[in-house]
Design a protein around this motif. Structure first.
Motif, short mmCIF file in Angstrom:
data_model
loop_
_atom_site.label_atom_id
_atom_site.label_comp_id
_atom_site.label_asym_id
_atom_site.label_seq_id
_atom_site.Cartn_x
_atom_site.Cartn_y
_atom_site.Cartn_z
N SER A 29 51.79 39.19 36.22
CA SER A 29 52.86 39.67 37.11
C SER A 29 52.42 40.88 37.93
O SER A 29 53.00 41.16 38.97
N ARG A 30 51.39 41.57 37.44
CA ARG A 30 50.85 42.73 38.16
C ARG A 30 49.66 42.37 39.03
O ARG A 30 48.96 43.23 39.55
N GLY A 31 49.41 41.06 39.17
CA GLY A 31 48.34 40.60 40.07
C GLY A 31 46.96 40.58 39.45
O GLY A 31 45.96 40.45 40.17
N ILE A 32 46.88 40.71 38.14
CA ILE A 32 45.59 40.70 37.45
C ILE A 32 45.26 39.27 37.05
O ILE A 32 46.10 38.56 36.48
N GLU A 33 44.06 38.84 37.37
CA GLU A 33 43.62 37.50 37.00
C GLU A 33 43.41 37.45 35.48
O GLU A 33 42.76 38.33 34.90
N VAL A 34 43.94 36.42 34.84
CA VAL A 34 43.79 36.23 33.39
C VAL A 34 43.11 34.88 33.18
O VAL A 34 43.60 33.85 33.65
N VAL A 35 41.97 34.92 32.48
CA VAL A 35 41.21 33.71 32.18
C VAL A 35 41.16 33.56 30.67
O VAL A 35 40.72 34.48 29.97
N LYS A 67 43.38 49.65 36.86
CA LYS A 67 43.21 48.68 37.94
C LYS A 67 42.12 47.64 37.66
O LYS A 67 41.32 47.29 38.54
N VAL A 68 42.11 47.13 36.43
CA VAL A 68 41.21 46.05 36.07
C VAL A 68 41.62 44.82 36.88
O VAL A 68 42.81 44.51 36.99
N LYS A 69 40.67 44.14 37.46
CA LYS A 69 40.97 43.00 38.33
C LYS A 69 41.08 41.68 37.57
O LYS A 69 41.80 40.78 37.98
N ARG A 70 40.32 41.55 36.46
CA ARG A 70 40.28 40.29 35.71
C ARG A 70 40.15 40.59 34.23
O ARG A 70 39.37 41.45 33.83
N VAL A 71 40.91 39.85 33.42
CA VAL A 71 40.81 39.94 31.96
C VAL A 71 40.41 38.55 31.46
O VAL A 71 41.10 37.57 31.72
N VAL A 72 39.27 38.49 30.77
CA VAL A 72 38.77 37.23 30.21
C VAL A 72 39.01 37.29 28.70
O VAL A 72 38.52 38.19 28.02
#
Length: 76
Positions: A40-46, A19-24
């Motif tokens: 698609s799973r709702g995880i923010e990707v930066v 359940k990681v919220k953001r991947v930078v």
């Protein structure tokens, strides 16, 4: 999670499972992994598109091409 490259399938799965919220991502020109799946799973990707990360990867691929191509499952 912070990563030099776009995450591979296993790392993508781990991000979802834990359940990681953001991947930078430092850069994704060298390798594009599961970014779309994360989104698609709702995880923010930066994606930073960082030149230093790109340079590190170019050097690694130049110095250790066998390791790189084995790791990504492709032939040279």
């Amino acid at each position: 999670m912070y990563t030099t490259l776009s995450p591979c399938d296993m790392c993508t799965g781990a991000c979802v499972m834990y359940k990681v919220k953001r991947v930078v991502i430092g850069e994704n020109k060298t390798f594009v992994g599961g970014e779309q799946y994360l989104k698609s799973r709702g995880i923010e990707v930066v994606v930073l598109d960082n030149q230093e990360c790109r340079g590190l990867m170019q050097k690694f691929i130049k110095d250790k091409p066998d390791d790189w191509y084995e790791d990504i499952g492709e032939e040279k």
